[in-house]
Design a protein around this motif. Structure first.
Motif, PDB file in Angstrom:
ATOM      1  N   ARG A 137       0.805  -1.219   0.000  1.00  0.00           N
ATOM      2  CA  ARG A 137       0.000   0.000   0.000  1.00  0.00           C
ATOM      3  C   ARG A 137       0.839   1.269   0.000  1.00  0.00           C
ATOM      4  O   ARG A 137       0.306   2.363  -0.134  1.00  0.00           O
ATOM      5  N   SER A 164      -5.229   1.378  11.383  1.00  0.00           N
ATOM      6  CA  SER A 164      -5.282   2.616  10.607  1.00  0.00           C
ATOM      7  C   SER A 164      -4.909   2.397   9.141  1.00  0.00           C
ATOM      8  O   SER A 164      -5.291   3.186   8.278  1.00  0.00           O
ATOM      9  N   LEU A 165      -4.193   1.332   8.842  1.00  0.00           N
ATOM     10  CA  LEU A 165      -3.840   1.022   7.454  1.00  0.00           C
ATOM     11  C   LEU A 165      -5.064   0.598   6.648  1.00  0.00           C
ATOM     12  O   LEU A 165      -5.094   0.780   5.433  1.00  0.00           O
ATOM     13  N   GLY A 167      -7.973   1.728   6.189  1.00  0.00           N
ATOM     14  CA  GLY A 167      -8.731   2.732   5.453  1.00  0.00           C
ATOM     15  C   GLY A 167      -8.011   3.309   4.253  1.00  0.00           C
ATOM     16  O   GLY A 167      -8.527   4.214   3.605  1.00  0.00           O
ATOM     17  N   HIS A 168      -6.834   2.816   3.941  1.00  0.00           N
ATOM     18  CA  HIS A 168      -6.027   3.402   2.860  1.00  0.00           C
ATOM     19  C   HIS A 168      -5.681   2.352   1.809  1.00  0.00           C
ATOM     20  O   HIS A 168      -5.260   1.257   2.133  1.00  0.00           O
ATOM     21  N   GLU A 169      -5.862   2.744   0.543  1.00  0.00           N
ATOM     22  CA  GLU A 169      -5.403   1.869  -0.531  1.00  0.00           C
ATOM     23  C   GLU A 169      -3.952   2.149  -0.867  1.00  0.00           C
ATOM     24  O   GLU A 169      -3.185   1.247  -1.137  1.00  0.00           O
ATOM     25  N   ARG A 170      -3.575   3.420  -0.887  1.00  0.00           N
ATOM     26  CA  ARG A 170      -2.225   3.836  -1.254  1.00  0.00           C
ATOM     27  C   ARG A 170      -1.789   4.946  -0.321  1.00  0.00           C
ATOM     28  O   ARG A 170      -2.511   5.906  -0.104  1.00  0.00           O
ATOM     29  N   LEU A 171      -0.607   4.816   0.229  1.00  0.00           N
ATOM     30  CA  LEU A 171      -0.056   5.803   1.153  1.00  0.00           C
ATOM     31  C   LEU A 171       1.295   6.274   0.648  1.00  0.00           C
ATOM     32  O   LEU A 171       2.045   5.500   0.055  1.00  0.00           O
ATOM     33  N   THR A 172       1.607   7.529   0.907  1.00  0.00           N
ATOM     34  CA  THR A 172       2.972   7.975   0.688  1.00  0.00           C
ATOM     35  C   THR A 172       3.712   7.732   1.999  1.00  0.00           C
ATOM     36  O   THR A 172       3.085   7.534   3.049  1.00  0.00           O
ATOM     37  N   GLU A 175       2.658  10.013   4.850  1.00  0.00           N
ATOM     38  CA  GLU A 175       1.349   9.624   5.393  1.00  0.00           C
ATOM     39  C   GLU A 175       1.484   8.422   6.303  1.00  0.00           C
ATOM     40  O   GLU A 175       0.870   8.357   7.371  1.00  0.00           O
ATOM     41  N   LEU A 176       2.290   7.455   5.901  1.00  0.00           N
ATOM     42  CA  LEU A 176       2.503   6.254   6.709  1.00  0.00           C
ATOM     43  C   LEU A 176       3.136   6.601   8.051  1.00  0.00           C
ATOM     44  O   LEU A 176       2.739   6.076   9.091  1.00  0.00           O
ATOM     45  N   LEU A 179       0.655   7.883  10.786  1.00  0.00           N
ATOM     46  CA  LEU A 179      -0.459   7.026  11.227  1.00  0.00           C
ATOM     47  C   LEU A 179      -0.315   6.660  12.680  1.00  0.00           C
ATOM     48  O   LEU A 179       0.711   6.515  13.224  1.00  0.00           O
TER      49      LEU A 179
END
Length: 179
Positions: A137, A164-165, A167-172, A175-176, A179
């Motif tokens: 992701r 928390s991961l 809810g995300h498809e792709r993270l920079t 952003e990671l 979290l």
């Protein structure tokens, strides 16, 4: 990590190889016996090989006669002498070396490739301790810096981090890290 082939330094390498119409610094390979579909294994020079392929140029190569452990040493020494690989890439590399069965312990790998046990352990931890599917992701894992390692591995231990991961498809990477 694929990002290592799209940065400014790789573009400079590719331009240099294009200007000289080939790689002046040879890649290192070894001939394989009994491996269906493969004649040789690249030991060092992935970026040079990739640049030559992109440019559709022949590749200058040294053919080495070495066992698996010597191949690991050559690979590690090559990486220490060039642009530093990201901790993510190094973690993948060390995980593959440990998974090969050539090493029973991290200490044994450390002794063979000349890299500190703690350094190998930290790089392995970002791969092996990550919540399932996390790295798939992350859009830019190659941007992870050594300074982020402890922060990230400490976050792995918190149930809220893995949650928390979801809810995300792709993270920079930034952003990671928040979290």
């Amino acid at each position: 990590d694929e990002a290592e082939y799209h940065d400014k330094e790789f573009e400079e390498l590719r331009a240099s190889i294009a200007a000289s119409r080939g790689n002046d610094d040879p890649v290192d390979v070894r001939i394989l016996q009994g491996v269906p579909g493969f004649d040789a294994e690249l030991l060092a020079g992935t970026r040079r090989l990739r640049a030559c392929r992109d440019l559709r140029l022949d590749v200058l190569a040294n053919v080495r006669d070495c066992d698996d452990r010597e191949a690991d040493r050559l690979h590690e020494n090559e990486n220490k002498a060039r642009k530093n690989k990201s901790p993510y890439s190094r973690g993948l590399q060390y995980a593959a070396m440990m998974g090969s069965g050539r090493y029973k312990t991290i200490s044994e790998l450390s002794e063979n490739i000349g890299t500190r046990v703690q350094e190998i352990s930290e790089m392995l931890a970002i791969i092996e301790k990550a919540p399932a599917g996390m790295w798939g992701r992350v859009a830019d894992p190659g941007n992870l810096k050594t300074t982020n390692l402890r922060q990230l591995t400490a976050a792995y231990a918190k149930p809220a981090f893995a949650k928390s991961l979801e809810g995300h498809e792709r993270l920079t990477l930034p952003e990671l890290l928040v979290l």
